[in-house]
Write a protein that holds these residues in place. Structure first.
Motif, short mmCIF file in Angstrom:
data_model
loop_
_atom_site.label_atom_id
_atom_site.label_comp_id
_atom_site.label_asym_id
_atom_site.label_seq_id
_atom_site.Cartn_x
_atom_site.Cartn_y
_atom_site.Cartn_z
N HIS A 228 0.86 -1.18 0.00
CA HIS A 228 0.00 0.00 0.00
C HIS A 228 0.90 1.24 0.00
O HIS A 228 2.02 1.21 0.54
CB HIS A 228 -0.88 -0.02 1.25
CG HIS A 228 -2.01 0.94 1.24
ND1 HIS A 228 -1.85 2.26 1.54
CD2 HIS A 228 -3.32 0.76 0.94
CE1 HIS A 228 -3.02 2.86 1.45
NE2 HIS A 228 -3.94 1.97 1.08
N ASP A 229 0.46 2.33 -0.59
CA ASP A 229 1.26 3.56 -0.62
C ASP A 229 1.62 4.04 0.78
O ASP A 229 2.66 4.65 0.98
CB ASP A 229 0.53 4.68 -1.36
CG ASP A 229 0.48 4.43 -2.86
OD1 ASP A 229 1.30 3.64 -3.37
OD2 ASP A 229 -0.40 5.02 -3.52
N GLU A 230 0.75 3.77 1.76
CA GLU A 230 0.98 4.22 3.13
C GLU A 230 1.51 3.09 4.01
O GLU A 230 1.18 3.01 5.20
CB GLU A 230 -0.32 4.79 3.70
CG GLU A 230 -0.79 6.02 2.94
CD GLU A 230 -2.15 6.51 3.38
OE1 GLU A 230 -2.66 6.07 4.43
OE2 GLU A 230 -2.71 7.36 2.67
N GLU B 33 3.44 0.84 6.53
CA GLU B 33 4.22 1.04 7.75
C GLU B 33 5.06 -0.20 7.95
O GLU B 33 4.53 -1.31 8.01
CB GLU B 33 3.30 1.26 8.96
CG GLU B 33 2.63 2.60 8.94
CD GLU B 33 1.94 2.91 10.26
OE1 GLU B 33 2.03 2.12 11.22
OE2 GLU B 33 1.30 3.97 10.32
N LYS C 147 7.68 4.74 7.33
CA LYS C 147 6.37 4.97 6.72
C LYS C 147 6.55 5.37 5.26
O LYS C 147 7.32 6.28 4.96
CB LYS C 147 5.61 6.05 7.48
CG LYS C 147 5.26 5.62 8.89
CD LYS C 147 4.45 6.67 9.61
CE LYS C 147 4.14 6.17 11.03
NZ LYS C 147 3.28 7.11 11.73
N GLY C 148 5.86 4.66 4.39
CA GLY C 148 5.89 4.97 2.96
C GLY C 148 6.77 4.01 2.18
O GLY C 148 7.71 3.41 2.71
N ARG C 149 6.45 3.88 0.91
CA ARG C 149 7.17 2.96 0.03
C ARG C 149 8.62 3.37 -0.19
O ARG C 149 9.50 2.53 -0.34
CB ARG C 149 6.44 2.85 -1.29
CG ARG C 149 5.10 2.12 -1.14
CD ARG C 149 4.26 2.23 -2.36
NE ARG C 149 4.96 1.62 -3.47
CZ ARG C 149 4.37 1.06 -4.49
NH1 ARG C 149 3.07 1.05 -4.56
NH2 ARG C 149 5.07 0.55 -5.47
N SER D 102 -0.39 -3.12 4.09
CA SER D 102 -0.26 -1.76 4.64
C SER D 102 0.60 -1.73 5.91
O SER D 102 0.96 -0.64 6.37
CB SER D 102 -1.63 -1.15 4.93
OG SER D 102 -2.33 -1.90 5.89
N ARG D 103 0.91 -2.90 6.46
CA ARG D 103 1.83 -2.96 7.61
C ARG D 103 2.57 -4.28 7.56
O ARG D 103 1.99 -5.33 7.32
CB ARG D 103 1.08 -2.88 8.94
CG ARG D 103 2.01 -3.05 10.16
CD ARG D 103 1.26 -3.10 11.48
NE ARG D 103 0.30 -4.17 11.56
CZ ARG D 103 0.54 -5.39 12.05
NH1 ARG D 103 1.73 -5.70 12.53
NH2 ARG D 103 -0.41 -6.31 12.08
#
Length: 133
Positions: free
Chosen positions: A27-29, A31, A41-43, A116-117
């Motif tokens: 995910h772009d966001e 963690e 945090k972030g790609r 996303s995590r």
């Protein structure tokens, strides 16, 4: 893609040293919670971490078992890290091609069909013992 297949694809990309393919599954966001250190945090930060790891370590994960909850929002994996310490990592003992074999696990949160995590755990003391002998 179901959650177990998503996690399997992530680890298949890891084992193939295809970090771009790993990034495609995030995910772009994202963690990224590592065993020792700050949350990234972030790609972009995830990609920088992977580049550093590729420079210092060569690892292959085996004995993989992947679990997912019924909703598909959470997953976990247990595996064995088979590695070679290639280049001295800051704050760690000197590298000279030592090998190690270490149980580890990762936990995941899934959002919008992407990871996303990622939270990864292993025994740093045991890793240090193995590469110091």
């Amino acid at each position: 893609m179901d959650t177990k297949a998503l996690i399997a694809a992530y680890f298949d990309a890891f084992n193939a040293a295809q970090t771009d393919r790993m990034l495609d599954l995030l995910h772009d966001e994202i963690e990224h919670h590592v065993n020792e250190g700050d949350i990234r945090k972030g790609r972009k930060l995830f990609a920088e971490f992977n580049a550093h790891m590729t420079e210092c370590y060569r690892e292959n994960l085996t004995d993989m078992v992947i679990f997912a909850d019924e909703s598909g929002d959470r997953a976990a994996a247990e595996y064995v890290v088979n590695g070679t310490y290639l280049k001295t990592d800051e704050g760690l003992p000197p590298a000279s091609g030592q090998t190690y074999r270490l149980p580890a696990g990762s936990f995941f949160t899934i959002r919008d069909g992407k990871i996303s995590r990622v939270t990864t755990y292993y025994n740093l003391g045991e890793w240090t013992r193995q590469i110091s002998t």
